[in-house]
Scaffold this motif. Structure first.
Motif: not given
Length: 479
Positions: A84-91, A128-136
């Motif tokens: 479920n994409p709603k749990y993607s914040f757990l990455l 995943l691409q969006d998540y990586i772009d937000n990593l510091p």
């Protein structure tokens, strides 16, 4: 003395070198895919166990990694992302800037629902691409990670894995790593055992599976990913996937070349593929163009009936079944009597009263007349009747000949059908149609009496008189 010191020195050096080559403990793998695509089953297979408890959100597991040559072992951390994409914040608990370079990504899709494969791959890769772009992560460091992916792709040389047709590109080919995430990626297509079902039930042809494969391989080119077709049910490519993971993460030796012959056990390592090799699949597509929209070719079908689990059916006890049928028959008969409909078994009971077996006799005398009785042969009775009536007579005669060892329910039913209690025609009320039927039976019985009178001392006119008395009076009184 000096020789002993040199011996101890060499031993300490060897131990130090051995200790420095121990397997790392900070390696991780993140498995991403929709629900019901086989992620949990795949992890259980890699662990070597039968089943794995499924959780919600972000699951954690580990895979034992052993190096028998160096007598060393470690644990590979495994994170299973909820579908479920709603749990993607757990990455954020599984992938961070600290463990980025030590993490491998596995995208999982299922051949059980091939129409969803490309949509799922694209949506999860974008997430995943969006998540990586937000990593510091510093830009220079991220650029280095991406450069390493290009380097590993170009360093793949076929001759090192036993393929005589070596293929190595010193630079990236067309469509390769156009979406470089800086991570090692493996795409796994599970449940390939459903390929046979899709062929049989949904009329999938080889060109459909070639179309699916070329679409997935183009996706793998974009992300520099390896490709595996697996089946946990048939144990296809599961062990090979384990060995490939140890090769990619821990640099274990791996000598298996690409596998593209069996359509349900495809394996394509990163660096081997190219658009030129993918174009070979186009030759098998006679009615499909490779540039067609994926979901216009691989359309969704109804699989509820196909994928339903088979349930064992327990047969009902015979006597219980017969009891139920007897109750239904009695209930139907009572309902007909209540609304004034004549019972249809009245004529049948009369018929069985005429054509009895040897142990049952039909009295041809009427109300106290002591004339001798005639035993009716059921075989002759069946032969003299019409075809439809003969079948009916044979059916009831077969019931009459059953032994008394039958169950109480069957015995009772047979007794009722055979007229264990005297069926007096005078005690049964019939309407006009029933009276006509009785007259017809009387005439048939009369014809029977002509055939059988020679075997008895009873004159034919006596029999005719008795039959007329029995049936004629009742018919006239009813009419």
């Amino acid at each position: 003395m000096q020789e002993e010191e040199n011996l101890w020195n060499s031993m300490l050096i060897s131990l130090k070198e051995k200790g420095g080559t121990r397997l790392p403990t900070d390696k991780s793998m993140i498995i991403i895919g929709d629900n019901q695509c086989g992620k949990t089953t795949l992890v259980a297979k890699l662990q070597g166990i039968d089943d794995l408890t499924k959780g919600i959100g972000l699951e954690y597991a580990y895979i034992d990694i052993r190096d028998d040559y160096k007598e060393d072992h470690t644990k590979l951390n495994v994170w299973v992302q909820d579908g479920n994409p709603k749990y993607s914040f757990l990455l954020k608990f599984a992938l961070s800037e600290k463990n980025f370079k030590n993490t491998l990504i596995m995208f999982v899709v299922s051949m059980k629902t091939p129409w969803n494969i490309m949509d799922q791959l694209e949506s999860w890769a974008t997430l995943l691409q969006d998540y990586i772009d937000n990593l510091p992560i510093p830009s220079e460091e991220l650029r280095e990670y991406r450069h390493n992916c290009i380097k590993k792709w170009n360093e793949y040389i076929e001759e090192n894995v036993g393929d005589k047709n070596g293929y190595w590109e010193p630079s990236l080919g067309d469509g390769v790593l156009t979406r470089n995430l800086g991570l090692n990626i493996i795409v796994v297509v599970t449940m390939t055992d459903y390929i046979s079902f899709l062929e049989k039930e949904n009329d999938y042809k080889d060109e459909h599976f070639d179309f699916i494969q070329q679409a997935v391989r183009k996706f793998c080119l974009q992300y520099g990913a390896s490709l595996f077709y697996t089946s946990a049910k048939e144990d296809k490519n599961c062990d090979l996937l384990y060995k490939f993971l140890t090769h990619k993460i821990y640099n274990f030796p791996f000598k298996t070349p690409a596998l593209i012959v069996e359509k349900d056990a495809v394996f394509i390592p990163a660096g081997w593929d190219s658009m030129k090799k993918i174009s070979i699949l186009y030759d098998n597509m006679q009615t499909i163009r490779p540039d067609e929209f994926y979901n216009s070719v691989i359309t969704k079908v109804n699989t509820r009936k196909a994928f339903a689990k088979d349930h064992e059916i327990q047969a009902e006890d015979e006597q219980v079944f017969l009891n139920k049928q007897l109750g239904l028959l009695n209930q139907s008969s009572n309902q007909q009597s209540a609304i004034g409909i004549p019972r249809q078994d009245s004529v049948m009971r009369s018929l069985t009263g005429v054509s009895k077996s040897g142990d049952r006799r039909l009295s041809l005398t009427s109300q106290g007349q002591g004339s001798p009785t005639k035993k009716i042969d059921p075989v002759k009775s069946a032969n003299t009747s019409t075809p439809g009536e003969g079948v009916l007579a044979n059916f009831f005669n077969s019931l009459l000949h059953k032994k008394s060892t039958q169950s109480p329910v069957l015995t009772k039913t047979t007794s009722e059908l055979s007229g264990s209690k005297s069926l007096s025609l005078e005690k049964t009320e019939y309407d006009a149609d029933t009276a006509a039927e009785l007259n017809r039976l009387a005439k048939r019985t009369l014809n029977l009496s002509h055939e059988t009178s020679a075997e008895t001392n009873l004159p034919e006119n006596r029999i005719e008189e008795q039959i007329s008395t029995t049936f004629g009076e009742k018919s006239s009184s009813e009419c």
